[in-house]
Design a protein around this motif. Structure first.
Motif, PDB file in Angstrom:
ATOM      1  N   CYS A 195      33.231  12.722   9.726  1.00  0.00           N
ATOM      2  CA  CYS A 195      32.546  13.774   9.399  1.00  0.00           C
ATOM      3  C   CYS A 195      32.876  14.989   8.461  1.00  0.00           C
ATOM      4  N   ASN A 196      34.171  14.724   8.137  1.00  0.00           N
ATOM      5  CA  ASN A 196      34.553  15.716   7.131  1.00  0.00           C
ATOM      6  C   ASN A 196      35.288  16.824   7.821  1.00  0.00           C
ATOM      7  N   ALA A 197      35.593  16.832   9.092  1.00  0.00           N
ATOM      8  CA  ALA A 197      36.143  17.664   9.802  1.00  0.00           C
ATOM      9  C   ALA A 197      37.498  17.345   9.879  1.00  0.00           C
ATOM     10  N   ALA A 225      38.843  17.527   6.269  1.00  0.00           N
ATOM     11  CA  ALA A 225      39.427  18.702   5.992  1.00  0.00           C
ATOM     12  C   ALA A 225      40.310  19.173   6.566  1.00  0.00           C
ATOM     13  N   ASP A 226      40.712  18.748   7.875  1.00  0.00           N
ATOM     14  CA  ASP A 226      42.130  19.211   8.622  1.00  0.00           C
ATOM     15  C   ASP A 226      43.277  18.182   8.189  1.00  0.00           C
ATOM     16  N   LEU A 227      43.106  17.362   7.540  1.00  0.00           N
ATOM     17  CA  LEU A 227      44.244  16.663   6.890  1.00  0.00           C
ATOM     18  C   LEU A 227      44.488  17.279   5.462  1.00  0.00           C
ATOM     19  N   ASN A 228      43.315  17.689   4.692  1.00  0.00           N
ATOM     20  CA  ASN A 228      43.636  18.160   3.542  1.00  0.00           C
ATOM     21  C   ASN A 228      44.455  19.474   3.726  1.00  0.00           C
ATOM     22  N   VAL A 229      44.212  20.101   4.997  1.00  0.00           N
ATOM     23  CA  VAL A 229      45.023  21.684   4.979  1.00  0.00           C
ATOM     24  C   VAL A 229      46.331  21.422   5.046  1.00  0.00           C
ATOM     25  N   PRO A 240      38.183  17.465  15.529  1.00  0.00           N
ATOM     26  CA  PRO A 240      39.095  16.834  15.115  1.00  0.00           C
ATOM     27  C   PRO A 240      40.428  17.207  15.518  1.00  0.00           C
ATOM     28  N   PRO A 280      45.422  20.406  12.807  1.00  0.00           N
ATOM     29  CA  PRO A 280      46.470  19.906  11.950  1.00  0.00           C
ATOM     30  C   PRO A 280      47.920  20.142  12.379  1.00  0.00           C
TER      31      PRO A 280
END
Lengths: 257, 516
Positions: A142-144, A147-151, A240, A243
């Motif tokens: 869902c992009n959560a 996003a928290d892998l991207n971070v 999610p 991180p």
């Protein structure tokens, strides 16, 4: 140019000292659940309201230590439906961020002794221990989680200092990191990406969806997690995962924690 | 006949009162509304029992007047498409065609939207084969030197999947067609099925709302809360309303800040990329300070909020907020004052105001074309009725405008949060849940509710209808991305293909919000 340098000085160094020091986490973090057997009422255990309240069926009565409920951390969305109905406050969420395991069955948390992820076998650890390239595949995420892998690649976590990097092609990768329940429409793409990753390769399932299907478990468009299609080497629960939880799991896999 | 029923955001009306138009009257009505400043917030089919007729619902939003006008109509298995007269209906009509097996005759593109099992009006109709995702006849440009570029579904970064098909002449993009559906999880079907029951009253629905588009957890959850609270006559207490406003604005701040950083990254301006990567997380951590989850899972619940913040926590929040805002301003100033960045942002990916209006774009993408359109301002609900937001627009329609609107909105969100924090600090503590029986509460039967929320990408529209027993029998979600993906395709026309990543990031649309 000078302004950029001044701003850089003003914004300071921001990389967290984890894992050398314990991470700084929110006081309300919903980490590893805590089941207090002494508080869990005996007359409650055969039909506990926490199990009835869980929309995911993640709470299994009687399977925990001393007859308390056990929690399938792979299905758990770390919401507060169970803790809100617990009459005695026996069930709460703790702040322990360490949740990643190597085998799906290890996520059945009985109240103590969560078997955290062990390091890779000798050969793969020798290959990947100092340099692990991962291809990330979102298969209904869902992009959560994404996003928290991207971070992890930002200056805060600075994933590169551990030799871990997300790369643009499976051909360049040592493994894939999958998020999402694996939708039917992403099934073929995921399998192709897996096949395109040279062996030996590892697979990491990150987030409740990738572990068990998450909120989409049992729904017709969902394959209920990555291990329905390819073998998984590391399971990271959470909706999610924080991180730090994901980073902790990856470092354990590489034998760095 | 001219329909005269009007409603406002967060209201519900009896289904029997919704005007029913024949299809041609509907067309006249919608086209007239579009000319007069109205736009389609939603157009969708309502599943019924007829094997050859489909009831359709349109909700027109008149932003200037702050009103919503729902109308019903009916179409047969084949009907003359609305899209040729009303371009903003194009994706809605494709979605209805896919879901109900109807044919909008004259629709220019009839490809599937979500590539799921094709539906049929008649339950006895023979099942049709499920299409392969992205397997469709893409619009093609012919010519000796024209070539096609295919990208996706898996992209190079940590991004959701989607397929982009470019028709190029050398570097220049003639046309971009976007095929999505890879993220389709079947959320809408589950919202009225068995999974919507049990647990603590709503089954898995709160989690399906939180994950409809996970980066918009607060936005979609608030839109759903608006529907449930409207139909059950619940008013969340003031304290909860203020906490919700702060949560929604923090979500906007996190994503806008992240977008400015990513835009900087796409033009290789590393200082702002690095700063904003951290600052975005700082906003997420403020949300986690309130509820323990960086995306606000469990923060908004029907009737109020799931978490409170006492004076000590509010002081901590304010301290962190002010420190982060100073750094965000610094990072944004650097970005916008660097000539090489301006050179790459300006005149890249232009969308004209006319195109944006015709397509019905929403959110920052529309405001960057000079269109003053913001649910918080036009259709204020909850605390936005008291703490009034101001619309931030920029006229140029390019990447610069989309970046600059975000920068302006960051400042506006900061102002709203400061005002809300002041109000919250002055309130007595406690009282984050509306009084009343436990959930699920009885809901008004045979009614239609519309709930709009200005998420960080734009207007989130949730529509629900109840049956005779007050249970929700119909639920429809429109993520802002559903309106806006075609805007990205139009922005690419005549652009160099190497500008696609920058242009794409300037829209930063949701794949899963579109696919549901």
């Amino acid at each position: 140019m000078l302004r950029a340098v001044l701003e850089r000085l003003r914004q300071k160094r921001r990389t967290v000292p984890f894992p050398a020091e314990p991470p700084s986490l929110p006081d309300r973090l919903r980490g590893l659940p805590v089941i207090d057997a002494a508080k869990c009422p005996a007359d409650c255990r055969h039909n506990p309201p926490c199990a009835a309240a869980c929309p995911m069926g993640a709470i299994l009565p009687g399977l925990g230590t001393a007859g308390t409920p056990a929690i399938d951390l792979g299905k758990c969305l770390f919401c507060t439906d169970c803790t809100a109905v617990c009459p005695s406050g026996a069930l709460t969420f703790g702040r322990d961020h360490r949740l990643a395991v190597r085998r799906r069955e290890h996520l059945l948390f009985r109240g103590e002794g969560l078997k955290l992820a062990e390091a890779l076998e000798k050969r793969t650890r020798r290959l990947f221990g100092r340099s692990l390239k991962l291809r990330q595949v979102s298969a209904g995420g869902c992009n959560a989680c994404e996003a928290d892998l991207n971070v992890l690649t930002t200056i805060v976590f600075d994933l590169g200092r551990f030799g871990i990097e997300f790369v643009a092609s499976p051909r360049h990768a040592d493994g894939i990191m999958v998020t999402g329940p694996v939708t039917e429409n992403m099934r073929v793409a995921l399998l192709k990406c897996y096949e395109a990753t040279p062996e030996p390769r590892i697979v990491i399932a990150s987030g409740s969806c990738a572990v068990s299907g998450g909120p989409f478990a049992g729904m017709p468009e969902s394959h209920d997690g990555v291990d329905a299609l390819v073998p998984v080497d590391l399971y990271i629960p959470g909706c999610p995962p924080h991180p730090i939880t994901a980073l902790d799991g990856m470092l354990r896999l590489l034998g760095r924690i | 006949m001219h329909p005269d029923l009007i409603m406002s955001n967060g209201e519900n009306v009896a289904l029997a009162d919704v005007p029913v138009l024949d299809l041609e009257s509907l067309r006249t009505f919608l086209v007239g509304e579009a000319r007069g400043g109205g736009r389609l917030a939603i157009l969708c089919g309502i599943p019924g029992n007829s094997p050859d007729r489909l009831t359709i619902l349109a909700v027109v939003a008149r932003d200037g007047a702050g009103i919503l006008r729902p109308v019903l109509s009916e179409v047969g298995e084949r009907y003359p498409a609305l899209t040729p007269d009303l371009p903003q209906a194009h994706l809605f009509e494709r979605e209805m065609a896919e879901r109900f097996g109807i044919t909008p005759v004259g629709h220019p593109r009839r490809n599937p939207v979500r590539y799921t099992v094709p539906g049929a009006l008649d339950p006895a109709a023979p099942a049709r084969a499920r299409p392969l995702p992205g397997d469709t006849d893409f619009f093609r440009v012919d010519g000796e030197e024209v070539h096609e570029v295919a990208v996706g579904p898996i992209h190079a970064g940590i991004i959701e999947p989607g397929h982009f098909r470019f028709q190029c002449h050398g570097e220049t993009v003639f046309h971009l067609e976007i095929a999505l559906g890879y993220q389709h999880r079947g959320i809408e079907a589950a919202l009225t099925g068995p999974l919507s029951q049990g647990g603590r009253g709503f089954g898995r629905v709160p989690h399906l709302m939180a994950t409809a588009a996970g980066d918009t957890t607060i936005g979609h959850t608030l839109a759903w809360c608006g529907v449930v609270e409207s139909l059950s006559g619940t008013r969340p207490p003031e304290r909860a309303g203020l906490l919700r406003l702060i949560a929604l604005e923090l979500e906007r701040l996190a994503n806008h800040t992240g977008d400015l950083g990513a835009l900087a990254g796409d033009v290789a301006y590393l200082p702002t990329l690095s700063f904003c990567g951290r600052l975005r997380g700082d906003f997420l951590n403020m949300t986690a300070l309130v509820c323990g989850n960086r995306f606000g899972r469990g923060l908004a619940v029907p009737g109020g909020t799931g978490f409170d913040a006492d004076g000590h926590r509010l002081a901590e929040l304010r301290g962190r907020f002010e420190a982060t805002m100073r750094d965000v301003e610094g990072a944004a100033d650097l970005l916008f004052e660097t000539p090489s960045v301006r050179a790459r942002f300006e005149r890249t990916g232009e969308v004209s105001r006319e195109t944006a209006t015709a397509l019905g774009l929403v959110g920052p993408a529309a405001r960057a074309c000079g269109i003053a359109r913001d649910v918080r301002v036009d259709h204020p609900c909850g605390m936005y009725g008291r703490i009034r937001a101001r619309t931030s627009t920029w006229p140029s329609g390019d990447v610069f405008a989309r970046a600059n609107v975000r920068r302006l909105e960051i400042r506006e969100s900061a102002r709203l949060i400061r005002t809300a924090l002041d109000a919250l600090t002055a309130l007595p503590e406690g009282g984050i849940q509306a009084d009343g029986p436990p959930w699920p509460r009885p809901m008004r039967p045979e009614s239609l509710a519309v709930s709009l929320v200005e998420g960080w990408r734009g207007e989130i529209c949730h529509v629900a209808a109840t049956g005779p027993d007050g249970r929700i029998t119909f639920y429809k979600i429109t993520d802002p991305s559903f309106h806006n993906w075609e805007g990205l395709a139009m922005a690419l026309r005549g652009l160099a293909i190497s500008d696609f990543p920058l242009c794409n990031k300037s829209f930063n649309l949701s794949y899963c919000g579109h696919d549901l």
